[in-house]
Design a protein around this motif. Structure first.
Motif, mmCIF file in Angstrom:
data_model
loop_
_atom_site.group_PDB
_atom_site.id
_atom_site.type_symbol
_atom_site.label_atom_id
_atom_site.label_comp_id
_atom_site.label_asym_id
_atom_site.label_seq_id
_atom_site.Cartn_x
_atom_site.Cartn_y
_atom_site.Cartn_z
ATOM 1 N N TYR A 1 0.693 -1.171 -0.021
ATOM 2 C CA TYR A 1 -0.002 -0.150 0.087
ATOM 3 C C TYR A 1 0.849 1.239 0.034
ATOM 4 O O TYR A 1 0.674 2.170 -0.776
ATOM 5 C CB TYR A 1 -0.903 0.121 1.034
ATOM 6 C CG TYR A 1 -2.196 -0.465 0.981
ATOM 7 C CD1 TYR A 1 -2.597 -1.930 0.587
ATOM 8 C CD2 TYR A 1 -3.381 0.502 0.678
ATOM 9 C CE1 TYR A 1 -3.989 -2.192 0.503
ATOM 10 C CE2 TYR A 1 -4.805 0.128 0.605
ATOM 11 C CZ TYR A 1 -4.999 -1.184 0.189
ATOM 12 O OH TYR A 1 -6.117 -1.464 0.115
ATOM 13 N N ARG A 2 1.858 1.323 0.819
ATOM 14 C CA ARG A 2 2.787 2.579 0.931
ATOM 15 C C ARG A 2 3.365 2.565 -0.248
ATOM 16 O O ARG A 2 3.680 3.709 -0.734
ATOM 17 C CB ARG A 2 3.717 2.417 1.926
ATOM 18 C CG ARG A 2 3.208 2.436 3.560
ATOM 19 C CD ARG A 2 4.306 2.489 4.503
ATOM 20 N NE ARG A 2 5.186 1.411 4.619
ATOM 21 C CZ ARG A 2 4.680 0.375 5.542
ATOM 22 N NH1 ARG A 2 3.744 0.319 6.270
ATOM 23 N NH2 ARG A 2 5.756 -0.681 5.659
ATOM 24 N N LEU A 3 3.861 1.583 -1.067
ATOM 25 C CA LEU A 3 4.829 1.689 -2.204
ATOM 26 C C LEU A 3 3.758 2.280 -3.188
ATOM 27 O O LEU A 3 4.305 2.910 -4.237
ATOM 28 C CB LEU A 3 5.339 0.286 -2.755
ATOM 29 C CG LEU A 3 6.424 -0.115 -1.772
ATOM 30 C CD1 LEU A 3 6.865 -1.735 -2.138
ATOM 31 C CD2 LEU A 3 7.714 0.832 -1.813
ATOM 32 N N ILE A 4 2.536 1.668 -3.302
ATOM 33 C CA ILE A 4 1.358 2.364 -4.411
ATOM 34 C C ILE A 4 1.355 3.908 -3.960
ATOM 35 O O ILE A 4 1.235 4.503 -5.082
ATOM 36 C CB ILE A 4 0.198 1.207 -4.369
ATOM 37 C CG1 ILE A 4 0.428 -0.109 -4.838
ATOM 38 C CG2 ILE A 4 -0.776 2.041 -5.278
ATOM 39 C CD1 ILE A 4 -0.820 -1.019 -4.317
ATOM 40 N N ALA A 5 1.295 4.133 -2.915
ATOM 41 C CA ALA A 5 0.897 5.301 -2.578
ATOM 42 C C ALA A 5 2.227 6.169 -3.035
ATOM 43 O O ALA A 5 1.947 7.528 -3.480
ATOM 44 C CB ALA A 5 0.689 5.659 -0.994
ATOM 45 N N ARG A 6 3.188 5.876 -2.845
ATOM 46 C CA ARG A 6 4.581 6.516 -3.434
ATOM 47 C C ARG A 6 4.623 6.335 -4.802
ATOM 48 O O ARG A 6 5.614 7.454 -5.233
ATOM 49 C CB ARG A 6 5.867 5.865 -2.475
ATOM 50 C CG ARG A 6 6.037 6.168 -1.329
ATOM 51 C CD ARG A 6 7.199 5.358 -0.671
ATOM 52 N NE ARG A 6 8.306 5.393 -1.449
ATOM 53 C CZ ARG A 6 9.080 4.162 -1.329
ATOM 54 N NH1 ARG A 6 9.211 3.415 -0.374
ATOM 55 N NH2 ARG A 6 10.149 4.235 -2.332
ATOM 56 N N GLY A 7 3.895 5.583 -5.647
ATOM 57 C CA GLY A 7 4.051 5.596 -7.084
ATOM 58 C C GLY A 7 5.374 4.637 -7.239
ATOM 59 O O GLY A 7 5.433 4.312 -8.505
ATOM 60 N N ALA A 8 5.883 3.874 -6.206
ATOM 61 C CA ALA A 8 6.831 2.771 -6.802
ATOM 62 C C ALA A 8 6.265 1.667 -7.363
ATOM 63 O O ALA A 8 6.881 0.895 -8.089
ATOM 64 C CB ALA A 8 7.576 2.656 -5.576
ATOM 65 N N LEU A 9 5.110 1.226 -6.938
ATOM 66 C CA LEU A 9 4.328 0.101 -7.587
ATOM 67 C C LEU A 9 2.963 0.756 -8.171
ATOM 68 O O LEU A 9 2.519 1.658 -7.758
ATOM 69 C CB LEU A 9 3.881 -0.810 -6.431
ATOM 70 C CG LEU A 9 4.817 -1.574 -5.838
ATOM 71 C CD1 LEU A 9 4.181 -2.924 -4.862
ATOM 72 C CD2 LEU A 9 5.745 -2.354 -6.813
ATOM 73 N N SER A 10 2.441 0.185 -9.192
ATOM 74 C CA SER A 10 1.160 0.725 -9.802
ATOM 75 C C SER A 10 0.205 -0.280 -9.728
ATOM 76 O O SER A 10 0.401 -1.571 -9.781
ATOM 77 C CB SER A 10 1.613 1.016 -11.297
ATOM 78 O OG SER A 10 1.823 -0.096 -12.008
ATOM 79 N N ALA A 11 -1.156 0.015 -9.467
ATOM 80 C CA ALA A 11 -2.424 -0.732 -9.304
ATOM 81 C C ALA A 11 -3.351 0.374 -10.067
ATOM 82 O O ALA A 11 -3.437 1.165 -10.021
ATOM 83 C CB ALA A 11 -2.343 -1.197 -8.037
ATOM 84 N N ASN A 12 -4.381 -0.602 -10.358
ATOM 85 C CA ASN A 12 -5.581 -0.026 -10.805
ATOM 86 C C ASN A 12 -6.309 0.672 -9.685
ATOM 87 O O ASN A 12 -7.204 -0.437 -8.876
ATOM 88 C CB ASN A 12 -6.687 -1.126 -11.677
ATOM 89 C CG ASN A 12 -7.653 -0.573 -12.259
ATOM 90 O OD1 ASN A 12 -8.090 0.687 -11.782
ATOM 91 N ND2 ASN A 12 -8.097 -0.928 -13.325
ATOM 92 N N LEU A 13 -6.346 1.815 -9.557
ATOM 93 C CA LEU A 13 -7.203 2.417 -8.254
ATOM 94 C C LEU A 13 -8.757 2.478 -8.348
ATOM 95 O O LEU A 13 -9.192 2.600 -7.326
ATOM 96 C CB LEU A 13 -6.744 4.081 -8.023
ATOM 97 C CG LEU A 13 -5.279 4.359 -7.767
ATOM 98 C CD1 LEU A 13 -5.031 5.314 -7.460
ATOM 99 C CD2 LEU A 13 -4.653 3.162 -6.604
ATOM 100 N N GLU B 1 2.564 -3.950 -10.387
ATOM 101 C CA GLU B 1 3.601 -3.979 -11.195
ATOM 102 C C GLU B 1 4.769 -2.889 -10.713
ATOM 103 O O GLU B 1 4.082 -1.862 -10.244
ATOM 104 C CB GLU B 1 3.504 -4.095 -12.690
ATOM 105 C CG GLU B 1 2.661 -2.792 -13.122
ATOM 106 C CD GLU B 1 2.533 -2.937 -14.632
ATOM 107 O OE1 GLU B 1 3.078 -3.494 -15.474
ATOM 108 O OE2 GLU B 1 1.482 -2.317 -15.226
ATOM 109 N N VAL B 2 5.882 -3.334 -10.829
ATOM 110 C CA VAL B 2 6.777 -2.136 -10.498
ATOM 111 C C VAL B 2 6.563 -0.874 -11.494
ATOM 112 O O VAL B 2 6.713 -0.922 -12.828
ATOM 113 C CB VAL B 2 8.357 -2.639 -10.458
ATOM 114 C CG1 VAL B 2 9.146 -1.307 -10.420
ATOM 115 C CG2 VAL B 2 8.798 -3.764 -9.607
ATOM 116 N N ALA B 3 6.576 0.335 -10.948
ATOM 117 C CA ALA B 3 6.415 1.429 -11.752
ATOM 118 C C ALA B 3 7.404 1.865 -12.851
ATOM 119 O O ALA B 3 8.628 1.591 -12.006
ATOM 120 C CB ALA B 3 6.006 2.682 -10.942
ATOM 121 N N SER B 4 7.479 2.063 -13.755
ATOM 122 C CA SER B 4 8.520 2.332 -14.965
ATOM 123 C C SER B 4 9.118 3.825 -14.534
ATOM 124 O O SER B 4 8.399 4.721 -13.995
ATOM 125 C CB SER B 4 7.870 2.360 -16.364
ATOM 126 O OG SER B 4 7.054 3.361 -16.554
#
Length: 250
Positions: free
Chosen positions: A224-236, A247-250
């Motif tokens: 969750y924290r990594l998605i919040a930081r933009g380091a991981l991406s997910a469909n919100l 997936e790991v954000a590009s």
């Protein structure tokens, strides 16, 4: 039910009854939390609109918690989205009221929804409105009048945000992501992100669980924290859970 127990509104009109406007909810002092400082308190009770009370932290206040009141769920979602940005320095709810005249030359008062200040010094006033309203020329004429009435020194720009792009699930996810970053654990986050980057067949969040010698709930919170930081991406716009595609954000 006897005749004298039937409210006339119920006998012919099945839409929600229009109730008298209730008094605003006034919060008292909360120990250790900065008070709401908007020029207008939008926190009155409503049977049709979703008011949101929240606490948040920004660099401008040395990350001390502060009370914010949003006039709608979409407005709160916009605030949560800004609060996830590393470029944000400060955020104010209901920061400024302006007076303007509408198309009938009637004097109106409008209070801006949000003022966002960024680390580079830029300031933006945020105007949140639903999709149907933004499709009407009358709304844009109103926006022009409000913009003209707003002092130039109040902000560098005014951003128009379509509330329709915030689905109910996206609003929920932004709320949960904002909550997640209130409790940081950079060491765990570095481990989870390193594992995600080096796991070639990563597809679902749950694929990370057996790869780390950590409790599942710890990895889950880190995602969750990594998605919040933009380091991981997910469909919100979908529920973010262990079965979510990440997936790991590009």
């Amino acid at each position: 039910m006897s005749a004298d127990q039937i409210i006339d509104h119920d006998s012919w009109n099945y839409s929600p009854a229009k109730l008298p406007r209730q008094s605003k909810i006034e919060l008292g002092r909360i120990h250790g939390i900065l008070p709401f400082d908007g020029v207008r308190n939008p926190g009155f009770r409503s049977s049709t609109s979703h008011r949101v009370w929240m606490t948040y932290r920004t660099a401008a206040n040395d990350f001390k918690r502060k009370v914010g009141i949003a006039e709608s769920a979409a407005e709160a979602a916009v605030a949560h989205e800004f609060l996830l940005s590393p470029n944000l320095h400060d955020l104010h709810f209901q920061p400024l009221s302006v007076h303007y005249r509408d198309e009938q030359s009637k004097r109106r008062t409008y209070t801006h929804d949000i003022l966002a200040t960024f680390v580079d010094g830029r300031r933006a006033l945020i105007f949140v409105r639903n999709s149907d309203s933004l499709q009407k020329p009358r709304t844009w004429r109103e926006i022009e009048a409000i913009t003209a009435a707003t002092p130039r020194g109040a902000a560098d720009s005014m951003m128009i945000v379509d509330a329709g792009r915030f689905s109910r699930q996206r609003r929920e996810n932004l709320f949960r992501l904002h909550e997640a970053i209130q409790f940081l654990d950079p060491e765990v986050d570095d481990m989870v992100l390193w594992t995600a980057r080096n796991h070639r067949s990563l597809w679902l969040m749950r694929d990370l669980f057996p790869l780390l010698d950590l409790p599942q709930k710890v990895v889950f919170k880190s995602c969750y924290r990594l998605i919040a930081r933009g380091a991981l991406s997910a469909n919100l716009d979908h529920v973010i859970a262990e079965w979510s595609r990440v997936e790991v954000a590009s």
